[in-house]
Scaffold this active site. Structure first.
Site, PDB file in Angstrom:
ATOM      1  N   SER D  45       0.833  -1.210   0.000  1.00  0.00           N
ATOM      2  CA  SER D  45       0.000   0.000   0.000  1.00  0.00           C
ATOM      3  C   SER D  45       0.860   1.249   0.000  1.00  0.00           C
ATOM      4  O   SER D  45       0.557   2.229  -0.691  1.00  0.00           O
ATOM      5  CB  SER D  45      -0.892   0.027   1.246  1.00  0.00           C
ATOM      6  OG  SER D  45      -1.774  -1.070   1.254  1.00  0.00           O
ATOM      7  N   LYS D 165       0.116  -9.977   7.925  1.00  0.00           N
ATOM      8  CA  LYS D 165       0.430  -8.627   8.361  1.00  0.00           C
ATOM      9  C   LYS D 165      -0.880  -7.998   8.781  1.00  0.00           C
ATOM     10  O   LYS D 165      -1.755  -7.744   7.949  1.00  0.00           O
ATOM     11  CB  LYS D 165       1.035  -7.808   7.210  1.00  0.00           C
ATOM     12  CG  LYS D 165       1.260  -6.353   7.618  1.00  0.00           C
ATOM     13  CD  LYS D 165       1.518  -5.432   6.441  1.00  0.00           C
ATOM     14  CE  LYS D 165       1.641  -4.002   6.913  1.00  0.00           C
ATOM     15  NZ  LYS D 165       1.681  -3.047   5.793  1.00  0.00           N
TER      16      LYS D 165
END
Lengths: 294, 294, 294, 294
Positions: D45, D165
């Protein structure tokens, strides 16, 4: 005033008609008196305070004051939506001998009450008029309102606002409050599944529904943390995790009351619209509390 | 019982110390009596019911019953979190002469109370024991709880549950309730900016905070709809849109009370933690209400 | 450019390996050509555009342009997260002959992209460089980002932004946009269960997933509205309500594709992670579409 | 494969026209090579992957593979909405030499993709076809979709799914995953302000945007934790808190890139619709990073 260690927000014992059972208040308090709990919060969310009249709250404060061991710190849950009624209740609790008042964020008119300036106004107005110190109580999962760390930091400057019970479970927020609030301001948490990491970042205590049913386990986490036995703290944290989830987020007060019944306290039924849990939930709770003493 | 047309959930007049002003209740009610409002909802959200004691609610019910014109239908806002207290208040209102009770969804223990089975239990328990019919009241923006059309359809089968006030502004939900509820069950809405499309899909009335300050404009939309003058309905709807937003979502009750003061009613201050609006907001409201009579 | 009436955001036909079936594109388009649909949106959300490569999007634009009747207006779904790629895709669609581009709100970095200034920047940057006009596309239920009426009003001043497809179902928002946008700016809606009230407050058209499977029913609502036959509009709206819910909110694209198969179009399987619906859902859809022709 | 320690999800260097600057990739990677960072996540991201074409992602994977020190573990961010494209990208990264792929939860069709069964299907389908192991990536603040610990526990049984994650910042969830997942399954976190408590409850590493700009500080927390120097861990955690908030939640990638510029890395501008931060934000970041080396 030190608000350290574990405080149960005690449940309110009702009979099956929904009436308060005074004898069961005595039974529970006397049993908790024999533990190392730091004190009692009377008429918090777990006490079904939203289902109690003002008269009933006062009765409960009186009863607990009568039965509590003198070593226990007494806190009253006094927050309602209006400043005026919150002050009235707080000062009534003060007269009965309560040492501090836990006041939840007002929340009905959310478009207004989610604004920091409204939150500051409310807590300052209450604290100005209260005869005992105020502990802010933030539980966004119930109220739909969240008070930001920045606002708490500002409120920590008020001489009569001494603590917060942060029940969101958001550890970043807990850490930020500890960093930014006035030294001496006390951050307690309200979520049993995360007390160990919360203590590790500086929370000084916890107000735990779960401690109604299994006080020893929560005290053990606290004592392990205090004596720097971090392995034991983590281990006990893991042992209570599932049980704590069941009697808070999953089954709520009805589940907690059932667990109290299992462990020698009086839980009994909640008031409607809450209802006793079903047999399947009972089995789950029995399993999860296996090995967790009252 | 027909719940048609426009009902204001009336505001509660306080002085600057937060005490109820009985003479101003009389003033407001007598002024509204001269309009075509269908009736009054006393102690709803707009009446700051969450800031009122039970005694104050009863006082307000008595006062409005005394001053209301006999042609006006009287509805009491009686919903609190517990079944037992809601029943007590509802039956007290019935004794005073109220014809129906508006009962909001309970919402504090959200993890439980967002479940349809808990909602059904609550409303059925209340309705079973209530001496007057029940109107469900759904305002998820304040409560954080939403009752689904399917649950409302089930509740519409109860002989003592006759209506819903749906304040979400969600027209798809309004349409679904109208399709799925028992024939004769009445759907009212609570959002002034969308009354015209709501009437066009079958809502039979509206409980509108905005109608406290500008009853004629809302009645005009209703009358235009009833006489099939759809152009006029749309036109008046557009004329009230901005004013309605200001005194509901944007500035809430303090804004509405200021607009009432502008229009010859007594608005006055709200109770803390709500506070009177600032001069900038006052200017906005003055502009938006220009041309909207009291 | 007039964007009036009903537009299906057409589904993309895949085989069971997930490859595009060109012949089925032709089949569907030629069948829709025989209806009064106003045009086609190619590569919108319903076209599973988030599962398509840029090459596949271009292929689909070419195929539909080839088979579409010349009377049908062609719109391309070209919005992706970056300005640069959105412009590239938009201008490629323009070359193929598309008359306007539907561009959804970017949304991945929500803390930034929920701010009006970021939304204005994005749409203005795209519109400045686009060779065809832009229709804003707002679907907060998928994107988690909502564009406010005030921002849309500002964007309506841009000469190359001509319309919005508002899929939230929020009729108050639709009304506010119609009131506040520049005259001539066109508001379309994207929620089949509320087209009739949306038309009644001024929406000029609709982009409806449901119209893939049952174009006639949606066109009937539109025609009834246009000819002021409000009873018929309301009646047909009620007839499509349940079917529309099933193939949008409840079962999504897999449900819609099944309904297309029922009605003589090629629906076929979606791409993974979407999967064909189960037999129970098939039965529900069969029942709900009974009497709704393709 | 051990995923321990600190991994930056590296930013993508663009020039002011939005083109990738290969030389700056080299510059940054070579500078990070000199730290004790465990490896690099490329096209996550923070790498603005949603603004990159597939060709650009492949280019970045190749460049980083070329410049990374052989001691650094290489992870590729490969998750897109469709299973098919995610597999294609994952296996391309594998060919280039990446050791694992980080795959975010798909999220566009939220009503479907919030269901655990859809999440299980997606990750199992990807993992079955991937030539390298998969790390689940959960960031509900961006995606609007949250994967529950129970679903992660089920996925942990898959032989090719080795880690998660978890970027929500929810420590209770982190603890539950650690308790319930298959032994050996690795939980990393993605929120710099809470790494110390996350490590203390068993997280084995962290993927931190903040580590792009200030790797040493984050590594220090990790090393302090590993050597049981809990005071130092808490102290360094407190020192990075404000800076980390600024370059993640408050100012996002544009803020982070500015901090990188301050610390000797190339940050540069983001791609539109992200924009460079304003001077006021620059001052805030300068202050917060004072004393935090690159």
């Amino acid at each position: 005033m030190k608000l350290q260690g574990i405080f149960p927000p005690i449940t309110t014992p009702f009979d099956y008609s929904g009436n308060i059972l005074k004898a069961k208040v005595q039974h529970n308090v006397e049993k908790w008196n024999r533990t190392a709990l730091s004190g009692y919060v009377v008429c918090g969310s777990t006490g079904e305070s939203v289902y109690l009249t003002s008269e009933e709250k006062i009765l409960l404060w009186e009863l607990v004051a009568q039965y509590a061991d003198s070593s226990k710190l007494l806190l009253a849950g006094t927050g309602v939506e209006s400043v005026r009624e919150t002050v009235t209740l707080t000062n009534r609790a003060a007269e009965i001998g309560y040492k501090a008042a836990m006041v939840r964020t007002p929340h009905y008119y959310k478009n207004v009450l989610n604004k920091p300036e409204s939150q500051l106004l409310y807590f300052r107005s209450v604290a100005d008029q209260a005869k005992i110190p105020i502990m802010i109580y933030n539980w966004p999962q119930a109220t739909g309102v969240d008070i930001a760390p920045e606002a708490v930091a500002q409120l920590s400057e008020h001489p009569n606002i001494i603590a917060i019970k942060e029940s969101s479970g958001n550890i970043e927020k807990v850490m930020q409050m500890i960093r930014e609030c006035k030294p001496g301001f006390q951050v307690l948490v309200g979520s049993a599944p995360t007390i160990w990491p919360s203590f590790s970042v500086g929370a000084v205590g916890a107000v735990l529904a779960f401690a109604n049913a299994a006080p020893y386990a929560t005290i053990t986490v606290w004592e392990a943390y205090r004596t720097r036995d971090f392995e034991a703290a983590a281990d006990w944290q893991a042992r209570i995790a599932r049980a704590a989830q069941l009697v808070t987020t999953k089954y709520g007060i009805p589940g907690l009351k059932y667990a109290m019944d299992l462990n020698g306290y009086y839980g009994g039924p909640p008031r409607l619209p809450l209802t006793p849990i079903c047999p399947k939930a009972q089995r789950e709770i029995e399993q999860a509390f296996d090995g967790l003493n009252g």
